[in-house]
Design a protein around this motif. Structure first.
Motif, mmCIF file in Angstrom:
data_model
loop_
_atom_site.group_PDB
_atom_site.id
_atom_site.type_symbol
_atom_site.label_atom_id
_atom_site.label_comp_id
_atom_site.label_asym_id
_atom_site.label_seq_id
_atom_site.Cartn_x
_atom_site.Cartn_y
_atom_site.Cartn_z
ATOM 1 N N GLN A 690 103.603 60.317 24.187
ATOM 2 C CA GLN A 690 105.030 60.086 24.041
ATOM 3 C C GLN A 690 105.746 61.020 24.994
ATOM 4 O O GLN A 690 105.333 62.170 25.197
ATOM 5 C CB GLN A 690 105.485 60.366 22.603
ATOM 6 C CG GLN A 690 104.710 59.593 21.570
ATOM 7 C CD GLN A 690 105.588 58.633 20.794
ATOM 8 O OE1 GLN A 690 106.788 58.564 21.015
ATOM 9 N NE2 GLN A 690 104.983 57.882 19.890
ATOM 10 N N SER A 702 115.580 62.732 24.022
ATOM 11 C CA SER A 702 115.216 61.492 23.353
ATOM 12 C C SER A 702 113.742 61.225 23.600
ATOM 13 O O SER A 702 113.164 61.719 24.571
ATOM 14 C CB SER A 702 116.058 60.322 23.868
ATOM 15 O OG SER A 702 115.881 60.167 25.274
ATOM 16 N N SER A 704 110.552 58.488 24.115
ATOM 17 C CA SER A 704 110.190 57.145 24.534
ATOM 18 C C SER A 704 108.685 57.053 24.648
ATOM 19 O O SER A 704 108.000 58.062 24.814
ATOM 20 C CB SER A 704 110.843 56.789 25.878
ATOM 21 O OG SER A 704 110.337 57.635 26.903
ATOM 22 N N THR A 705 108.170 55.801 24.555
ATOM 23 C CA THR A 705 106.742 55.544 24.693
ATOM 24 C C THR A 705 106.547 54.516 25.786
ATOM 25 O O THR A 705 106.554 53.299 25.532
ATOM 26 C CB THR A 705 106.127 55.049 23.382
ATOM 27 O OG1 THR A 705 106.441 55.975 22.333
ATOM 28 C CG2 THR A 705 104.605 54.925 23.499
#
Length: 1413
Positions: A690, A702, A704-705
């Motif tokens: 991640q 934040s 995100s993947t």
């Protein structure tokens, strides 16, 4: 002992030869293969090529341009960005627009042969993409031509020339011994080269014609062409009337190659100079390699007999300089001139007078190089630098003028590097890189800020305190000449230096802590250097950080630290991190301190402030403390702190939480994290990753993947982030964009952030470079755990040439696949530590404990555009594997256990150093110097589970680590050690020549024999000891007053100094000094335990043996002195009290204690004495052949070495008071050192000789070959290649699974600065490793085409010798097995009937059993 392993653990450091050449890059292509660009393309500098015995090194010379302001502040303006310059390379102040310069290592090789001579075969033209080649000459008549291959970043052999063996025996003309080895010289225009062999045969080597033409004519593809040899032939100089050739050189300014040869028609010597003095000649021959005709152009006779070297004068002057011991001569076709340098010079025959210099020097063994076409620099045997200026009119040289500078190191070679630098190579001291400039064009000394202090300090200020301060003051010294000769004024500034610990004359060891048990870490104490470069070196293999003890914790910071950690254990500690914190928009400080220390335990996390006090603030901060932490770091320019724990990421502003993100799902916790502002890469338990992305405006993050990092059939086993910083990011050059060719920074590049990359390794062994934030795959490597030599993008159409020396069989393919399925990448680190943001390094840790290291380079081959021509791929990027002398982990160890313990931790600015720390069972520092990895283990505290740097007002540039015993320690690295060496070393300057030393363990006093060169009147040299009363001392000041300095001579004045070691970083204290009579030389010194016959008590006394050096007309005499050591209660300044002194008829060359008696070697006799408290009484004797050089004792056995008649083995019988000869070696051997080698109940005898061999003998009276026990039988023969003057016997450490006891190894030091071990081996291990060694001879290509087996054979130098059994394992050759790829290792192991695991287990046992220091 029947089998032995010889391992060189510290390579030679003394520079024997140096040269400058364009090896790795062309002069028209300043951007070398490393991708580095000079500040000015037209100032592209050549490489520096060094030879250290059997080691060949190639360096790049880097320099930083700027102004005086940047030199003061350590910052340099590059483009539009300000780049901080490392302080380690800032030395010598500001001079000629350069603020700093340093050497950067390109490649290094250990050759299987000693380099006798080296020359550079230059390119054919000044333009084009041509490069030079290296010609190396080896004994007795073989030489190789090497060039640099860009595809593999290695030296390769273009041709080999061999003039030995039966087919060339006629070249020797009946002789078997020659005074020197082959001598190689090359034409300055690259047309040919010559090698002098057997002192009368000249091998001419014709260069290939492509070296003359343009690239377009020779190679349409535009590839770089290196100079090479096309053919060779032999010229018999005796047929041309030239006998006894001393030197030769190629001259400048001729259409065809012209060689000048210095030879001697009729030999003479110092005793016949009255009758035969001017015996040398110079002959110039024109060389035509096509017709093989060599007409004589001119010749000159009547040169002094002491002429020894030629120096070609560059164009436009031309001609040749002849260097003699007492004069310098110049010859050419149009003019001749001479200058005498001392009063011993006499005019040549037919000349009435000779100009003389204004000062007196001796030029024998001098070295020279050209600073300009009319100015040469000479370095004398005393270290003095002398300027030689040629006053000329056209091509007519009118006179030679000399001006004297101050002292330098004692040099062994000199070479000029471009028009800015020259290098002083030394075998007796540190080698120096010196910048020079003309005083008329360079800035004056007043513009050099604090320059006098800078040049007194080595590049690493921790290495020396005040060593060589006087000798280096010359390097900003303006040579004193008249104002009319301003072109002779030169300014010098020392810019860099290479550490040298040779020559090692004597060694001993001491325990770092005497209270520790045997086998604990020790220091090796060595007598090194010569003359003013002499020093006492403290060498240790293992790093021991300076522990901050309670005694010096006067500050509250240390007091709190001690209370918190040094008295309270931290069970279950899994990690420690220090973080910064900068509030608001306050700009970052240049030397900002850490704000918090985060400690992760098994069940919680502790937080401490690192201000002026170190206090726990866990309860008052909003950090995550309910469980363990995974990692911690800084974001947004240190304005935020990111704490990673198993279930999320917490962002903090100092102690206040600003954001808390939950990551992943239940059962899928975070395993590791990597930081690169503003990104955080998280690796999850399921093998996915991640990405945490930060917003620099809102200071929020934040998660995100990306699909590229998501869950896949090939999970991710390790990952990291890499920030390619700098005004010109290094990896961008791998795309081959147009801006890279221009060498200017990208206009759209944000300097503060740099280019971001995500590097992931998968279970299949694939490594991928992903660009952030686009996640585009720019680079992919398959089978990374194989450890291949060169990594290239697996997607390209054509690959880098692969070595196929070992054939893969089908049976081994399945075994390789099975092993590869078990080996995973558990950790990876990609970072850069070079000067000016150098090239990236890749470190890969495998599950079996293997650490792979790669260094990036640029290769612009024909396949550059085969893939992704749109610039979205690193199509020019390659990685070269670097060999690490790191003990490999157990292959069958639990992968999960290794994974949880071993980890790679980068560090920067820990004690001013940078690199990696490998935590785990065998903690190791990997420090980066000169783009080279220096590997230093830390074995003092056992396994280390956590490590981090600590920079605080009370502990600046320190470190914190947690041991396996749950102890947290705050330490500093010692600032007096030089870590830029194979082993960390501390030099204690002596300003004299150290000869021998002895250690008194009860008093912890070291007895050191020193000699100093002093001037005495000639009339006092011989009669001072012969006619004067015993003990008569001459006041040197009175003897010198009123005498003509020309009548003074240099002699050695000896003294014995008693030194007490102090704490690390504190100079050793001199307790007392023992003086000696003039002309009395101290030959041996030992601490002996002898029994007082009157009191029946054993006394530990200092025994000193001396000899009077008075010439061949005075009978040799010596003196034995017994001294009692200890502080005198009545006078605390007196530590040495003489108990006994007696003159004997012969020099005392060796002594030893034998069962309470004193054994003395007095010339050719060995006499055993009994001590009654007031006198030595002779008890027994033995007549030695010539002269005894060493004595060794084990129980009642005596081993002694003779100067010319090899070794003798005696036995002392108390009943009959006899020294009985048991056996001897009947051969002739010039012994250097001897020692006993013990392997259980087996006693062996070891000797080193003048031919650089090592032999092990055994006493076997029941063997028929021993002549009923009279002859010692050779068991081991080995050619080391270096002289060994001392062996140190040490008990081997116990290894796991071994039940053998009472085993000893021998540690030795060489005159080239090397350190090695000789260890006994059991038969099974020997057979396995010897079979592997023989296999590697054929399967592994060797640099310069040298044969390891031939190199290690006993060297008899023409004398008859029957070779003994081959019972030796060469660990130098076995190192090649460790550097092979995994498939080759498995294939070779299968071929010899064993396994890779078993081979590494044997190598580990040898290494662990000799981990003394």
């Amino acid at each position: 002992m029947s089998y032995a392993a010889i391992k060189l653990v510290h390579g030679p450091t003394g520079v024997s030869a140096c040269a400058s050449a364009f090896i790795t890059h062309s002069p028209v292509n300043p951007a070398s293969s490393s991708g580095w660009k000079s500040g000015n393309a037209k100032d592209s500098l050549p490489n520096l090529v060094l030879v250290k015995a059997n080691v060949l090194e190639i360096y790049n010379v880097r320099f930083q341009e700027g102004d005086e302001k940047s030199a003061r502040g350590g910052e340099q303006l590059v483009g539009s960005a300000c780049v901080a310059f490392p302080a380690s390379a800032k030395r010598g102040g500001f001079m000629s627009g350069i603020t700093a310069a340093w050497l950067e290592l390109v490649c290094q090789y250990r050759l299987f042969g000693i380099v006798d001579s080296m020359a550079i075969l230059h390119r054919g033209r000044d333009g084009g993409r041509h490069r030079d080649a290296i010609i190396l000459a080896f004994p007795a008549a073989k030489f190789s031509v090497l060039f640099f291959d860009d595809a593999t970043q290695q030296l390769k052999t273009s041709s080999m020339h061999y003039f030995e063996g039966p087919e060339w025996i006629h070249l020797k003309r009946g002789r078997e011994k020659f005074p020197g080895g082959p001598l190689v010289r090359a034409d300055s225009q690259g047309r040919c080269a010559g090698v002098l062999i057997y002192k009368c045969q000249l091998v001419m080597m014709k260069a290939a014609q492509e070296a003359y033409g343009l690239v377009e004519e020779d190679d349409p593809s535009g590839n770089i062409v290196s100079a090479r040899i096309e053919s060779s032939y032999v010229v018999n100089l005796q047929e041309l009337g030239m006998m006894h050739v001393k030197d030769f050189v190629f001259l400048y300014g001729y259409i065809e190659p012209v060689v000048a040869i210095l030879h001697e028609r009729e030999l003479t010597w110092a005793g016949r100079v009255t009758f035969r003095r001017d015996t040398c000649c110079v002959t110039a021959l024109s060389i035509n390699t096509n017709t093989k005709k060599h007409p004589r152009l001119w010749f000159q006779t009547g040169l002094p007999y002491d002429a020894y070297s030629l120096l070609a004068v560059p164009s436009p002057i031309g001609g040749v300089l002849v260097l003699c011991a007492n004069s310098i001569l110049y010859y050419s076709q149009v003019s001749t001139c001479i200058v005498a340098v001392n009063e011993l010079a006499t005019p040549p025959a037919g000349s009435l007078e000779m100009p003389r210099s204004k000062f007196s020097i001796e030029l024998d063994a001098a070295h020279a190089t050209w600073l300009s076409y009319d100015a040469a620099l000479l370095s004398t045997k005393t270290g003095m630098l002398v300027h030689l200026h040629l006053i000329f009119d056209g091509r007519n040289v009118q006179r030679l003028e000399l001006s004297k500078s101050k002292g330098s190191v004692l040099s062994s070679s000199l070479c000029t590097i471009g028009d800015k630098f020259f290098f002083v190579g030394s075998r007796l001291g540190d080698s120096l890189l010196v910048q020079f400039g003309s005083a008329s064009t360079s800035n004056s000394l007043e513009h050099s800020y604090d320059g006098e202090d800078d040049i007194m300090v080595r590049p690493s200020k921790r290495m020396r305190l005040d060593d060589d301060a006087s000798e280096q003051s010359l390097y900003q010294y303006k040579s004193g000449v008249s104002d009319s000769q301003k072109n002779m004024n030169f300014l010098f500034s020392v810019r860099d230096s290479l550490c040298n610990i040779g020559p090692i004359r004597d060694i001993t060891c001491r325990s770092q802590n005497p209270s520790e048990q045997p086998g604990s870490a020790q220091d090796l104490i060595a007598c090194c250097g010569h003359g003013k470069n002499g020093s006492l070196n403290i060498i240790s293999r293992s790093i021991r950080p300076d522990f901050i003890t309670q005694a010096n914790m006067s500050l509250l910071f240390f007091a709190v630290a001690y209370a918190l950690f040094f008295q309270v254990k931290l069970p279950g500690c899994v990690g420690v991190w220090t973080v910064y914190h900068r509030s608001g928009q306050i700009p970052a400080e240049k030397d900002e301190y850490h704000a918090y220390l985060i400690i992760s335990l098994e069940s919680r996390t502790m937080v401490l402030e690192t201000g002026e006090t170190l206090g726990e603030v866990t309860d008052s901060v909003e950090y995550y403390t309910e469980g363990p932490s995974i990692s911690a770091g800084n974001l947004f320019g240190r304005r935020r702190i990111a704490q990673v724990y198993q279930k999320g990421v917490r962002i903090l502003d100092g102690a206040r939480q600003t954001q808390d993100l939950q990551v992943g799902e239940p059962g899928n916790a975070i395993e590791s994290a990597s930081f690169a502002d503003p990104y955080v890469l998280l690796r999850m338990q399921d093998g996915s990753c991640q990405l945490v992305v930060g917003d620099s405006e809102t200071l929020t993050v934040s998660v995100s993947t990306p699909p590229e990092l998501g869950l896949s059939p090939d999970p991710i086993s390790a990952c990291t982030l890499y920030n390619d910083r700098g005004p010109s990011p290094w990896l961008r050059r791998a795309t081959g964009d147009v801006w890279q060719t221009l060498g200017v920074p990208d206009a759209n590049f944000a300097f503060d952030q740099g280019d971001m990359y995500c590097i992931v390794c998968r279970n299949s062994g694939t490594m991928e470079f992903l660009e952030l934030p686009s996640m585009a795959c720019l680079y992919r490597v398959e089978r990374l755990p194989y450890g291949v030599q060169v990594l290239a993008d697996s997607r390209t159409a054509s690959k880098v040439p692969v070595d196929t020396s070992s054939n893969k069989d089908e049976e081994g393919a399945e075994e390789i696949r099975e092993r590869m399925s078990k080996i995973k990448v558990v950790d990876i680190c990609v970072d850069t530590w070079g000067e000016k943001y150098g090239r990236p390094f890749v470190f890969v840790l495998l599950s079996d404990g293997t650490l792979l290291s790669y260094r990036a380079f640029i290769y612009e081959g024909q396949d550059s555009g085969a893939h992704a021509s749109d610039g979205t791929s690193f199509r020019n990027l390659r990685f070269l594997r670097l060999q690490l002398d790191l003990e490999l982990g157990e292959e069958d160890s639990n992968a999960d256990e290794v994974r949880s313990v071993q980890k790679i931790i980068p560090f920067k600015d820990v004690g001013g150093l940078q690199g990696l720390f490998l935590a785990g069972g065998k903690p190791t520092w990997l420090m980066i110097f000169r783009e080279q990895i220096r590997l230093h283990p830390q074995a003092s505290d056992g396994p280390i589970v956590a490590f981090t740097s600590l920079h605080n007002v009370n502990c600046q540039h320190g470190l914190i680590y947690v041991t396996n015993e749950a102890s947290l320690k705050i330490c500093r690295l010692s600032n007096i050690l030089n870590y830029d060496n194979d082993w960390p070393v501390q030099k204690i300057p002596l300003k004299g020549t150290p000869h021998q030393m002895a250690h008194h363990p009860d008093l912890n006093i070291y007895v050191l024999v020193l000699s100093f060169s002093v001037s005495v009147p000639t009339s006092l040299v011989l009669p001072s000891a012969a006619d004067g009363p015993p003990g008569h001392q001459i006041d040197q000041s009175e003897a010198s007053d009123g005498l003509d300095p020309q009548k003074m001579v240099q002699v050695d004045d000896f003294e014995v100094r008693l030194l007490e070691p102090m704490a690390q970083g504190v100079p050793w204290e001199t307790k007392d000094t023992i003086k000696f009579q003039p002309a009395e030389n101290v030959l041996t010194v030992r601490i002996v335990s002898i029994k007082n016959a009157a009191t029946e008590q054993v006394e530990n006394l200092l025994a000193i043996g001396t000899g009077y050096l008075q010439g061949e007309d005075v009978a040799s005499r010596g003196r034995i002195i017994l001294v009692s050591l200890g502080e005198d209660p009545s006078d605390p300044k007196v530590w040495a009290k003489e108990l006994y002194s007696k003159e004997l008829k012969g020099a005392i060359s060796a002594l030893a204690a034998l069962q309470g008696h004193l054994l003395l070697a007095i010339g050719p006799k060995i006499i055993l004495h009994t001590w009654n408290g007031s006198e030595l009484i002779g008890t027994a004797f033995f007549d030695a052949p010539l002269y005894v050089v060493s004595l060794n004792i084990v129980k009642n056995f005596v081993l002694f070495g003779d100067f010319h008649k090899s070794i003798y083995f005696l036995c002392w019988k108390e009943e009959g008071a006899q020294l009985v000869l048991l056996a001897k070696d009947f051969g002739s051997l010039d012994c250097y050192a001897t020692e006993f080698l013990i392997d259980g109940s087996t006693l062996s005898l070891l000797v080193s000789d003048s031919r650089k061999n090592i032999q092990v003998f055994s006493y076997a009276p029941k063997n028929a070959e021993s002549w009923k026990g009279q002859k010692l039988l050779p068991r081991v023969e080995f050619h080391l290649g270096s002289h060994v003057t001392k062996f140190l016997r040490l008990q081997m450490l116990q290894t796991p699974g071994s039940s053998r006891t009472n085993r000893f190894a021998l540690c030795f030091g060489t005159l080239d600065g090397g350190i090695g071990y000789i260890t006994p081996l059991d038969e099974l291990t020997f057979r396995r490793l010897q079979t592997l060694q023989r296999k590697l001879v054929d399967l592994v290509p060797h640099v310069a085409g040298l044969n390891p087996k031939a190199y290690r054979q006993f060297q008899a130098n023409g004398e008859h010798h029957k070779h003994g059994p081959d019972n030796t394992v060469d660990s130098e050759q076995l190192r090649e097995y460790e550097s092979l790829s995994l498939d080759k290792q498995v294939a070779i192991a299968r071929q010899i009937g064993t396994t890779r695991q078993q081979i590494f287990a044997n190598l580990r046992d040898i290494s662990l059993s000799t981990s003394f220091f």
